[in-house]
Motif scaffolding. Structure first.
Motif, PDB file in Angstrom:
ATOM      1  N   ALA A  23       0.757  -1.362  -0.122  1.00 23.89           N
ATOM      2  CA  ALA A  23      -0.254  -0.051  -0.066  1.00 23.89           C
ATOM      3  C   ALA A  23       1.018   0.855  -0.072  1.00 23.89           C
ATOM      4  O   ALA A  23       2.081   0.932   0.455  1.00 23.89           O
ATOM      5  CB  ALA A  23      -0.347   0.093   1.026  1.00 23.89           C
ATOM      6  N   PRO A  24       0.860   2.350  -0.504  1.00 25.94           N
ATOM      7  CA  PRO A  24       1.514   3.590  -0.151  1.00 25.94           C
ATOM      8  C   PRO A  24       1.083   4.053   0.491  1.00 25.94           C
ATOM      9  O   PRO A  24       0.585   3.081   1.530  1.00 25.94           O
ATOM     10  CB  PRO A  24       0.236   4.656  -1.464  1.00 25.94           C
ATOM     11  N   VAL A  25       2.477   5.007   0.702  1.00 19.47           N
ATOM     12  CA  VAL A  25       2.686   5.723   2.164  1.00 19.47           C
ATOM     13  C   VAL A  25       1.966   6.230   3.158  1.00 19.47           C
ATOM     14  O   VAL A  25       1.578   6.033   3.668  1.00 19.47           O
ATOM     15  CB  VAL A  25       4.219   6.984   2.284  1.00 19.47           C
ATOM     16  N   GLU A  85       3.845  13.901   8.622  1.00 19.15           N
ATOM     17  CA  GLU A  85       2.618  13.576   7.926  1.00 19.15           C
ATOM     18  C   GLU A  85       3.376  13.506   6.591  1.00 19.15           C
ATOM     19  O   GLU A  85       3.633  14.826   5.921  1.00 19.15           O
ATOM     20  CB  GLU A  85       1.221  14.747   8.045  1.00 19.15           C
ATOM     21  N   PRO A  86       3.381  12.423   5.574  1.00 19.76           N
ATOM     22  CA  PRO A  86       2.974  11.179   6.682  1.00 19.76           C
ATOM     23  C   PRO A  86       4.338  10.016   5.777  1.00 19.76           C
ATOM     24  O   PRO A  86       4.057   9.428   6.188  1.00 19.76           O
ATOM     25  CB  PRO A  86       2.167  11.056   4.797  1.00 19.76           C
ATOM     26  N   GLU A 116       8.499   4.962   4.285  1.00 13.12           N
ATOM     27  CA  GLU A 116       9.188   5.067   2.899  1.00 13.12           C
ATOM     28  C   GLU A 116       8.614   4.497   2.188  1.00 13.12           C
ATOM     29  O   GLU A 116       8.426   3.015   1.600  1.00 13.12           O
ATOM     30  CB  GLU A 116      10.382   4.244   3.038  1.00 13.12           C
ATOM     31  N   PRO A 117       9.032   5.271   0.377  1.00 14.49           N
ATOM     32  CA  PRO A 117       8.067   4.190  -0.035  1.00 14.49           C
ATOM     33  C   PRO A 117       9.149   2.835  -1.431  1.00 14.49           C
ATOM     34  O   PRO A 117      10.555   3.242  -0.968  1.00 14.49           O
ATOM     35  CB  PRO A 117       7.963   5.629  -1.597  1.00 14.49           C
ATOM     36  N   THR A 118       8.398   1.809  -1.160  1.00 17.28           N
ATOM     37  CA  THR A 118       8.667   1.309  -2.691  1.00 17.28           C
ATOM     38  C   THR A 118       8.859   1.076  -3.613  1.00 17.28           C
ATOM     39  O   THR A 118       7.327   1.051  -3.780  1.00 17.28           O
ATOM     40  CB  THR A 118       9.486  -0.072  -1.797  1.00 17.28           C
ATOM     41  N   ASP A 119       8.932   0.300  -4.723  1.00 10.58           N
ATOM     42  CA  ASP A 119       8.612  -0.206  -5.924  1.00 10.58           C
ATOM     43  C   ASP A 119       7.027  -0.953  -5.429  1.00 10.58           C
ATOM     44  O   ASP A 119       6.529  -0.912  -6.445  1.00 10.58           O
ATOM     45  CB  ASP A 119       9.911  -0.903  -6.668  1.00 10.58           C
ATOM     46  N   ASP A 120       7.230  -1.937  -4.585  1.00  8.15           N
ATOM     47  CA  ASP A 120       5.405  -2.923  -4.368  1.00  8.15           C
ATOM     48  C   ASP A 120       4.777  -2.342  -3.212  1.00  8.15           C
ATOM     49  O   ASP A 120       4.034  -2.044  -2.924  1.00  8.15           O
ATOM     50  CB  ASP A 120       5.694  -3.642  -3.840  1.00  8.15           C
TER      51      ASP A 120
END
Length: 326
Positions: A23-25, A85-86, A116-120
Motif C-alpha cells: 500500500a502507498p505511504v 505527515e505522512p 518510506e516508499p518502495t516499488d511495491d
C-alpha cells in the motif's frame, strides 16, 4: 507476514521492526493516524485495543487499553514527540493504569516510526529506544517480538478494501503458532445480523450444520457472561458418522463485536479450546474472525485434521444463502 525482520541491539538499547506493506505511504500513514483503524491491529490477536483518548498533536497524548480473551486488561499511552505527515512520527510509548497514568514498574521507551516508499508499496521502520539493558530484556521476555509480528500481520486487512481482501476466498485458516489458529470468512450481511445468527438458537439451527448430510439436534445459546451453551449434531439418512456435540462457557461478550467462549466435547473436561469471535463490518459485508487457542500442538493438529475448516465453510455458505438472504 508484513514483518520481515526484528532486530534487538544491546549496544544501542534498541529494538527495530522492519515491515513491508502493499500500500502507498499515505495509506499506511492513515492507518497509524486514525484510532479506529489502529484498534484493528494495535495489539496481538486476542488482545484488541480500544483507544479512549486521541490528541494527534505534538505534545498530545493517546491512551488505549488492550482486552484479553479472559477479561484481562493492559493499558498504555503515547505522548507525541514529533509528527511528520505522512513520513513518520515519534512518541514516548509506555504502560499505564486504567486511568492512563504511567506505570513506573514497566519500561517506557521512545518509539520512532518511519514510512518510506518502495516499488511495491511501503517499508516501515519502527525503532524503540530503551533506557537500559534490563528494560530491553524485560520487553523481550514479555513477548514483544512475537506480539509485534502477530499484531502487524493484521494490518493487511486494514489497508485493503474488505471485499478486496477476503471476497471469494472462502474460509481461510492461518496457523499463527503452535497453539493459535486464526479463521476468517467474509459474509455478505450486516454485523448486527451476523451477530444474531451466532446467538439466536432459531437462526443458528438454520445454518450451523456442518457438511451436507448432518443436522443440528440441540441448540442452547449463551448470551450472558458465565452462562453455558450446548450444541449437538447427528447424521441424516444414509450419512455415516456418530452423533456428537460441543459445550462451553461464555467468558466475554461485547455485542455485536466480540464473544469469547470455551469449547469442549460434551461430557469431557479436556481438551478444551478458547474461541474468540470477532466481527468487523465494512460497506455491508462482515469479516468473521475466529481466533482459536488450543492447549497444545498435538490437539491443534488433531482437530484441524478432522476437516473442521470444510465444515465451517459449508456452514458459512448456508448462512449467506438462507439466514442473510431471507
Amino acid at each position: 507476514m508484513p514483518v520481515i525482520d526484528v532486530i534487538t541491539e544491546t549496544e544501542t538499547l534498541t529494538m527495530t521492526v522492519i515491515a513491508e506493506f502493499a500500500a502507498p505511504v499515505e495509506r499506511v500513514w492513515a492507518a497509524y493516524s486514525d484510532p479506529r483503524q489502529l484498534e484493528r491491529f494495535w495489539g496481538p490477536p486476542g488482545w484488541p485495543a480500544t483507544f479512549t483518548a486521541w490528541d494527534h498533536t505534538v505534545g498530545g497524548r493517546a491512551q488505549y487499553t488492550m482486552h484479553g480473551p479472559r477479561g484481562e486488561r493492559a493499558s498504555g499511552y503515547w505522548e507525541f514527540l514529533a509528527i511528520d505527515e505522512p513520513h513518520g512520527f515519534e512518541v514516548l510509548d509506555g504502560f499505564a493504569d486504567d486511568e492512563g497514568n504511567p506505570n513506573p514498574d514497566l519500561p517506557a521507551m521512545r518509539m520512532a516510526v518511519r514510512f518510506e516508499p518502495t516499488d511495491d508499496g511501503t517499508r516501515m521502520t519502527m525503532t524503540s529506544y530503551l533506557q537500559s539493558i534490563e528494560a530491553l530484556e524485560q520487553m523481550v521476555e514479555m513477548g514483544a517480538i512475537e506480539g509485534t509480528r502477530t499484531a502487524m500481520a493484521q494490518l493487511d486487512a486494514v489497508l485493503q478494501d474488505l471485499r478486496e481482501y477476503a471476497q471469494g476466498k472462502g474460509t481461510r485458516v492461518e496457523l499463527l503458532d503452535d497453539t493459535h489458529v486464526r479463521i476468517t470468512r467474509l459474509v455478505e450481511g450486516s454485523r448486527e445480523l451476523v451477530w444474531r445468527a451466532h446467538h439466536d438458537p432459531q437462526l443458528i439451527q438454520q445454518w450451523m450444520l456442518g457438511p451436507d448430510g448432518w443436522e443440528m439436534t440441540e441448540c442452547v445459546a449463551a448470551t450472558e457472561v458465565g452462562e453455558t451453551y450446548r450444541n449437538s449434531w447427528a447424521p441424516v439418512g444414509d450419512t455415516e458418522g456418530e452423533p456428537f456435540g460441543f459445550e462451553g462457557e461464555l467468558l466475554l461478550t461485547d455485542a455485536p463485536r466480540r464473544a469469547v467462549t470455551t469449547e469442549r466435547m460434551q461430557g469431557m473436561a479436556e481438551p478444551q479450546t478458547l474461541n474468540d469471535l470477532n466481527l468487523y463490518e465494512e460497506d455491508g459485508a462482515t469479516l468473521v474472525t475466529v481466533l482459536i487457542e488450543y492447549p497444545d500442538l498435538a490437539t491443534r493438529d488433531m482437530i484441524l485434521a478432522t476437516g473442521m475448516a470444510d465444515g465451517m465453510e459449508a456452514s458459512f455458505a448456508r448462512l449467506e444463502s438462507t439466514v442473510l438472504a431471507a
